[in-house]
Design a protein around this motif. Structure first.
Motif, PDB file in Angstrom:
ATOM      1  N   VAL A 279       0.841  -1.196   0.000  1.00  0.00           N
ATOM      2  CA  VAL A 279       0.000   0.000   0.000  1.00  0.00           C
ATOM      3  C   VAL A 279       0.878   1.249   0.000  1.00  0.00           C
ATOM      4  O   VAL A 279       0.653   2.186  -0.772  1.00  0.00           O
ATOM      5  CB  VAL A 279      -0.977   0.010   1.198  1.00  0.00           C
ATOM      6  N   SER A 280       1.894   1.260   0.835  1.00  0.00           N
ATOM      7  CA  SER A 280       2.794   2.407   0.918  1.00  0.00           C
ATOM      8  C   SER A 280       3.545   2.612  -0.388  1.00  0.00           C
ATOM      9  O   SER A 280       3.704   3.741  -0.862  1.00  0.00           O
ATOM     10  CB  SER A 280       3.771   2.218   2.074  1.00  0.00           C
ATOM     11  N   LEU A 281       4.004   1.522  -1.003  1.00  0.00           N
ATOM     12  CA  LEU A 281       4.698   1.622  -2.292  1.00  0.00           C
ATOM     13  C   LEU A 281       3.786   2.193  -3.370  1.00  0.00           C
ATOM     14  O   LEU A 281       4.174   3.071  -4.133  1.00  0.00           O
ATOM     15  CB  LEU A 281       5.188   0.245  -2.741  1.00  0.00           C
ATOM     16  N   GLU A 282       2.579   1.669  -3.427  1.00  0.00           N
ATOM     17  CA  GLU A 282       1.664   2.042  -4.506  1.00  0.00           C
ATOM     18  C   GLU A 282       1.062   3.436  -4.319  1.00  0.00           C
ATOM     19  O   GLU A 282       0.881   4.166  -5.284  1.00  0.00           O
ATOM     20  CB  GLU A 282       0.560   0.996  -4.619  1.00  0.00           C
ATOM     21  N   LEU A 283       0.743   3.795  -3.106  1.00  0.00           N
ATOM     22  CA  LEU A 283       0.088   5.077  -2.863  1.00  0.00           C
ATOM     23  C   LEU A 283       1.072   6.199  -2.543  1.00  0.00           C
ATOM     24  O   LEU A 283       0.719   7.377  -2.634  1.00  0.00           O
ATOM     25  CB  LEU A 283      -0.932   4.949  -1.730  1.00  0.00           C
ATOM     26  N   GLY A 284       2.272   5.827  -2.129  1.00  0.00           N
ATOM     27  CA  GLY A 284       3.262   6.837  -1.789  1.00  0.00           C
ATOM     28  C   GLY A 284       2.910   7.623  -0.548  1.00  0.00           C
ATOM     29  O   GLY A 284       3.321   8.768  -0.382  1.00  0.00           O
ATOM     30  N   LYS A 285       2.132   7.013   0.327  1.00  0.00           N
ATOM     31  CA  LYS A 285       1.705   7.681   1.561  1.00  0.00           C
ATOM     32  C   LYS A 285       2.422   7.070   2.756  1.00  0.00           C
ATOM     33  O   LYS A 285       2.762   5.894   2.752  1.00  0.00           O
ATOM     34  CB  LYS A 285       0.195   7.543   1.741  1.00  0.00           C
ATOM     35  N   PRO A 286       2.612   7.858   3.795  1.00  0.00           N
ATOM     36  CA  PRO A 286       3.243   7.331   5.010  1.00  0.00           C
ATOM     37  C   PRO A 286       2.405   6.227   5.641  1.00  0.00           C
ATOM     38  O   PRO A 286       1.192   6.169   5.468  1.00  0.00           O
ATOM     39  CB  PRO A 286       3.302   8.542   5.941  1.00  0.00           C
ATOM     40  N   ARG A 287       3.097   5.337   6.342  1.00  0.00           N
ATOM     41  CA  ARG A 287       2.420   4.271   7.081  1.00  0.00           C
ATOM     42  C   ARG A 287       2.342   4.678   8.538  1.00  0.00           C
ATOM     43  O   ARG A 287       3.197   5.382   9.048  1.00  0.00           O
ATOM     44  CB  ARG A 287       3.197   2.965   6.980  1.00  0.00           C
ATOM     45  N   THR A 288       1.299   4.208   9.225  1.00  0.00           N
ATOM     46  CA  THR A 288       1.139   4.487  10.643  1.00  0.00           C
ATOM     47  C   THR A 288       1.353   3.200  11.419  1.00  0.00           C
ATOM     48  O   THR A 288       0.790   2.160  11.087  1.00  0.00           O
ATOM     49  CB  THR A 288      -0.269   5.044  10.930  1.00  0.00           C
ATOM     50  N   ARG A 289       2.187   3.284  12.437  1.00  0.00           N
ATOM     51  CA  ARG A 289       2.419   2.158  13.336  1.00  0.00           C
ATOM     52  C   ARG A 289       2.135   2.637  14.736  1.00  0.00           C
ATOM     53  O   ARG A 289       2.900   3.412  15.301  1.00  0.00           O
ATOM     54  CB  ARG A 289       3.855   1.674  13.235  1.00  0.00           C
ATOM     55  N   GLY A 290       1.022   2.198  15.258  1.00  0.00           N
ATOM     56  CA  GLY A 290       0.632   2.660  16.591  1.00  0.00           C
ATOM     57  C   GLY A 290       0.368   4.151  16.551  1.00  0.00           C
ATOM     58  O   GLY A 290      -0.456   4.617  15.778  1.00  0.00           O
ATOM     59  N   ASP A 291       1.103   4.882  17.329  1.00  0.00           N
ATOM     60  CA  ASP A 291       0.890   6.329  17.382  1.00  0.00           C
ATOM     61  C   ASP A 291       1.950   7.097  16.592  1.00  0.00           C
ATOM     62  O   ASP A 291       2.014   8.315  16.658  1.00  0.00           O
ATOM     63  CB  ASP A 291       0.869   6.813  18.830  1.00  0.00           C
TER      64      ASP A 291
ATOM     65  N   ALA B 163       7.595   7.308   7.173  1.00  0.00           N
ATOM     66  CA  ALA B 163       7.591   7.855   5.818  1.00  0.00           C
ATOM     67  C   ALA B 163       7.237   6.768   4.809  1.00  0.00           C
ATOM     68  O   ALA B 163       7.492   5.582   5.047  1.00  0.00           O
ATOM     69  CB  ALA B 163       8.955   8.441   5.493  1.00  0.00           C
ATOM     70  N   ALA B 164       6.645   7.183   3.706  1.00  0.00           N
ATOM     71  CA  ALA B 164       6.342   6.239   2.636  1.00  0.00           C
ATOM     72  C   ALA B 164       7.639   5.607   2.161  1.00  0.00           C
ATOM     73  O   ALA B 164       8.681   6.262   2.087  1.00  0.00           O
ATOM     74  CB  ALA B 164       5.649   6.956   1.486  1.00  0.00           C
ATOM     75  N   THR B 165       7.586   4.345   1.849  1.00  0.00           N
ATOM     76  CA  THR B 165       8.777   3.630   1.411  1.00  0.00           C
ATOM     77  C   THR B 165       8.920   3.683  -0.106  1.00  0.00           C
ATOM     78  O   THR B 165       7.923   3.784  -0.822  1.00  0.00           O
ATOM     79  CB  THR B 165       8.738   2.163   1.887  1.00  0.00           C
ATOM     80  N   THR B 166      10.147   3.642  -0.562  1.00  0.00           N
ATOM     81  CA  THR B 166      10.404   3.472  -1.991  1.00  0.00           C
ATOM     82  C   THR B 166      10.817   2.033  -2.255  1.00  0.00           C
ATOM     83  O   THR B 166      11.026   1.660  -3.398  1.00  0.00           O
ATOM     84  CB  THR B 166      11.501   4.433  -2.490  1.00  0.00           C
ATOM     85  N   GLY B 167      10.898   1.245  -1.202  1.00  0.00           N
ATOM     86  CA  GLY B 167      11.176  -0.178  -1.336  1.00  0.00           C
ATOM     87  C   GLY B 167      12.654  -0.491  -1.472  1.00  0.00           C
ATOM     88  O   GLY B 167      13.475   0.381  -1.746  1.00  0.00           O
TER      89      GLY B 167
END
Length: 95
Positions: A45-57, A61-65
């Motif tokens: 999802v992060s790769l495809e959308l280019g949006k940051p991921r949320t982990r807990g609180d 940053a979005a990953t480029t893989g």
């Protein structure tokens, strides 16, 4: 000494569109691509959308893989890694 021009920045937006098109052309959800590739759904999802991921609180940053991640995706989609990454360099297939 040769005069080299700096390379253009890779076009990650084009790569994201390409990945989405390939996934959707197969009729796959994120979960299905994750199952075929071994790459986590949140990473896809992060790769495809280019949006940051949320982990807990906290937000990551979005990953480029990594190369390994893109190789797994290419293998799952049964395409050459070079063909998957080609849009990075401004040669996105418009089909």
């Amino acid at each position: 000494m040769p005069d080299f021009a700096p390379a253009d920045d890779p076009d990650f937006d084009a790569l994201r569109r390409h990945l989405r098109r390939l996934r959707e052309n197969r009729g796959w959800t994120y979960d299905e691509l994750a199952a075929h590739s071994g790459v986590g759904r949140a990473t896809l999802v992060s790769l495809e959308l280019g949006k940051p991921r949320t982990r807990g609180d906290r937000e990551q940053a979005a990953t480029t893989g990594t190369l390994a991640t893109w190789w797994r995706i290419a293998s799952a989609l049964q395409i050459d890694l070079g063909d998957l990454l080609r849009p990075l360099y401004g040669t996105e297939d418009q089909h």
